[in-house]
Scaffold this active site. Structure first.
Site, short mmCIF file in Angstrom:
data_model
loop_
_atom_site.label_atom_id
_atom_site.label_comp_id
_atom_site.label_asym_id
_atom_site.label_seq_id
_atom_site.Cartn_x
_atom_site.Cartn_y
_atom_site.Cartn_z
CE LYS A 231 -7.85 -0.44 -2.96
NZ LYS A 231 -8.98 0.69 -3.57
NE ARG A 265 -13.48 -3.49 -6.94
CZ ARG A 265 -12.48 -4.13 -6.74
NH1 ARG A 265 -12.20 -3.70 -5.59
NH2 ARG A 265 -12.37 -5.06 -7.43
#
Length: 284
Positions: A231, A265
């Site tokens: 991210k 995740r």
């Protein structure tokens, strides 16, 4: 460090009638059926790539495969419910046919998509909105008695970047979770996973503050999921691209594990499994 200080109270999940053990952290592999996911290499555009990627992730140790057809990156293009269904349902059916033992999660905030995905073989609903974008979502979860991943977010993917002002981000997230958990439990839902929603209506500084204080949410006694993989909080901090952010992902996943995360995740299953193994070697 004592084991009880690391893991949440709830250590099992009901997936398709079988109990999933969370006493050791597990990995959720990301399968993006989208043309515009922020991580270019994760975009799946053919059945062959889908099945190859699913096989690779399962062989590397993924416990859950998270299939999504709606890109939730900031300012992503909104797509219709019909288009989302056309993307994800055939994908779930193909993975379920080839890998019947796979635990499939549907990454959607739409109850109609969630219902169709469950009928196609999914056993987990991964809702980035925590139920705020579809009033029918909680009833769908309760009716099907599936595991529900509740993520914290404000607004929508197209508006969340402007909704990052909090008086106290941790307390406001806690209030959000408490309200939603009470609602779900009143409907008879017990298998709930909490996701802080790194990058969703949070600034980079807020993301790191949440990561540093992840144990704050353990008082809710529910499993925590960390979705940090590649991210912008990583690649913007390092002035690199998402494609170069694997090492940073492993570092932050390690910090997430130390904060009590029981599910990682990720786009890169092998490295996440290695991260868990080394962490467990240090804190058995």
């Amino acid at each position: 460090m004592a084991k009880d200080t690391i893991f949440s109270t709830k250590k099992t999940l009901n997936l398709k009638g079988k109990l999933m053990d969370l006493s050791t952290p597990i990995v959720m592999g990301i399968l993006n059926i989208t043309p515009d996911s922020f991580h270019i290499d994760s975009r799946i555009s053919s059945d062959k790539k889908l099945l190859n990627q699913a096989e690779t992730m399962l062989s590397q140790g993924a416990t859950i495969l998270d299939i999504g057809g709606y890109s939730s990156r900031p300012n992503a293009t909104n797509i219709s419910e019909e288009e989302e269904l056309q993307r994800v349902i055939p994908a779930i059916e193909k993975v379920t046919t080839d890998f019947p033992e796979a635990n499939i999660s549907i990454d959607t905030f739409r109850s109609v998509v969630a219902q169709s995905a469950i009928e196609a073989g999914a056993c987990i609903i991964n809702d980035i909105s925590g139920g705020t974008l579809d009033d029918e979502m909680y009833e769908t979860v309760a009716k099907n008695q599936v595991t529900y991943i509740m993520m914290h977010m404000r607004g929508t993917p197209s508006t969340m970047s402007s909704l990052t002002t909090y008086d106290n981000v941790l307390m406001e997230m806690m209030d959000f979770f408490l309200s939603k958990i009470n609602h779900l439990q009143s409907l008879g839902v017990s298998d709930i996973i909490l996701d802080p929603g790194f990058g969703f209506a949070k600034t980079t500084d807020q993301n790191y503050h949440i990561l540093k204080n992840l144990q704050y949410f353990k008082q809710l006694k529910l499993p925590l999921l960390a979705g940090i993989s590649r991210k912008s909080m990583i690649y913007k901090s390092l002035s690199i691209s998402a494609e170069e952010a694997l090492n940073g992902t492993s570092v932050l996943n390690t910090l997430a594990l130390s904060g009590g995360a029981q599910i990682l995740r990720v786009h890169d299953v092998k490295e996440a499994i290695e991260t868990i193994k080394l962490y467990k070697a240090t804190y058995p």
